[in-house]
Design a protein around this motif. Sequence first.
Motif, PDB file in Angstrom:
ATOM      1  N   GLY A 152       0.811  -1.208   0.000  1.00 62.23           N
ATOM      2  CA  GLY A 152       0.000   0.000   0.000  1.00 62.23           C
ATOM      3  C   GLY A 152       0.845   1.259   0.000  1.00 62.23           C
ATOM      4  O   GLY A 152       0.535   2.230  -0.701  1.00 62.23           O
ATOM      5  N   ALA A 153       1.938   1.253   0.745  1.00 61.80           N
ATOM      6  CA  ALA A 153       2.820   2.419   0.778  1.00 61.80           C
ATOM      7  C   ALA A 153       3.527   2.613  -0.564  1.00 61.80           C
ATOM      8  O   ALA A 153       3.680   3.744  -1.026  1.00 61.80           O
ATOM      9  CB  ALA A 153       3.853   2.258   1.892  1.00 61.80           C
ATOM     10  N   LEU A 154       3.940   1.533  -1.195  1.00 58.65           N
ATOM     11  CA  LEU A 154       4.614   1.649  -2.480  1.00 58.65           C
ATOM     12  C   LEU A 154       3.663   2.064  -3.602  1.00 58.65           C
ATOM     13  O   LEU A 154       4.071   2.741  -4.540  1.00 58.65           O
ATOM     14  CB  LEU A 154       5.303   0.333  -2.842  1.00 58.65           C
ATOM     15  CG  LEU A 154       6.508  -0.035  -1.987  1.00 58.65           C
ATOM     16  CD1 LEU A 154       7.036  -1.401  -2.373  1.00 58.65           C
ATOM     17  CD2 LEU A 154       7.590   1.008  -2.095  1.00 58.65           C
ATOM     18  N   SER A 180       3.501   5.801  -3.752  1.00 56.11           N
ATOM     19  CA  SER A 180       4.757   6.518  -3.959  1.00 56.11           C
ATOM     20  C   SER A 180       4.718   7.274  -5.288  1.00 56.11           C
ATOM     21  O   SER A 180       3.865   7.057  -6.139  1.00 56.11           O
ATOM     22  CB  SER A 180       5.936   5.546  -3.942  1.00 56.11           C
ATOM     23  OG  SER A 180       5.889   4.712  -5.079  1.00 56.11           O
ATOM     24  N   ASP A 181       5.652   8.202  -5.468  1.00 58.80           N
ATOM     25  CA  ASP A 181       5.691   9.025  -6.674  1.00 58.80           C
ATOM     26  C   ASP A 181       5.934   8.198  -7.939  1.00 58.80           C
ATOM     27  O   ASP A 181       5.444   8.545  -9.005  1.00 58.80           O
ATOM     28  CB  ASP A 181       6.787  10.084  -6.552  1.00 58.80           C
ATOM     29  CG  ASP A 181       6.438  11.135  -5.525  1.00 58.80           C
ATOM     30  OD1 ASP A 181       5.231  11.322  -5.268  1.00 58.80           O
ATOM     31  OD2 ASP A 181       7.367  11.750  -4.973  1.00 58.80           O
ATOM     32  N   ASN A 202       0.956   7.482 -10.913  1.00 58.91           N
ATOM     33  CA  ASN A 202       0.191   7.652 -12.149  1.00 58.91           C
ATOM     34  C   ASN A 202       0.195   6.415 -13.040  1.00 58.91           C
ATOM     35  O   ASN A 202      -0.184   6.500 -14.198  1.00 58.91           O
ATOM     36  CB  ASN A 202       0.752   8.847 -12.938  1.00 58.91           C
ATOM     37  CG  ASN A 202       0.574  10.131 -12.161  1.00 58.91           C
ATOM     38  OD1 ASN A 202      -0.435  10.310 -11.483  1.00 58.91           O
ATOM     39  ND2 ASN A 202       1.550  11.008 -12.236  1.00 58.91           N
ATOM     40  N   ASP A 203       0.601   5.286 -12.506  1.00 52.31           N
ATOM     41  CA  ASP A 203       0.627   4.051 -13.285  1.00 52.31           C
ATOM     42  C   ASP A 203      -0.805   3.565 -13.517  1.00 52.31           C
ATOM     43  O   ASP A 203      -1.612   3.583 -12.600  1.00 52.31           O
ATOM     44  CB  ASP A 203       1.438   2.994 -12.540  1.00 52.31           C
ATOM     45  CG  ASP A 203       1.780   1.817 -13.419  1.00 52.31           C
ATOM     46  OD1 ASP A 203       0.898   0.940 -13.580  1.00 52.31           O
ATOM     47  OD2 ASP A 203       2.897   1.770 -13.949  1.00 52.31           O
ATOM     48  N   PRO A 204      -1.144   3.118 -14.726  1.00 54.24           N
ATOM     49  CA  PRO A 204      -2.522   2.662 -14.966  1.00 54.24           C
ATOM     50  C   PRO A 204      -2.897   1.404 -14.194  1.00 54.24           C
ATOM     51  O   PRO A 204      -4.080   1.117 -14.024  1.00 54.24           O
ATOM     52  CB  PRO A 204      -2.571   2.408 -16.474  1.00 54.24           C
ATOM     53  CG  PRO A 204      -1.181   2.415 -16.943  1.00 54.24           C
ATOM     54  CD  PRO A 204      -0.349   3.146 -15.943  1.00 54.24           C
TER      55      PRO A 204
END
Length: 63
Positions: A39-41, A44-45, A49-51
């Motif tokens: 969940g933390a990963l 992450s930045d 925005n990964d689909p």
Amino acid sequence: MSWFGVTPLKKFPAPVLGPMAPFFAAGLVIAYGINSLQGALMQSDEWKNDPRNIYAKNKAATH
């Protein structure tokens, strides 16, 4: 009914759950840790925005 002198549903008075309890507890701790790390990963930045990110899909549907 026996098969070669072995009864298939014979009950043995051996404790199973008691000695295995630390392993069950450790499995729960490991599963919780992996879930928290994932969940933390996902937030992450790098993956924001990964689909494939389920959090990004929920944000796109709500906004």
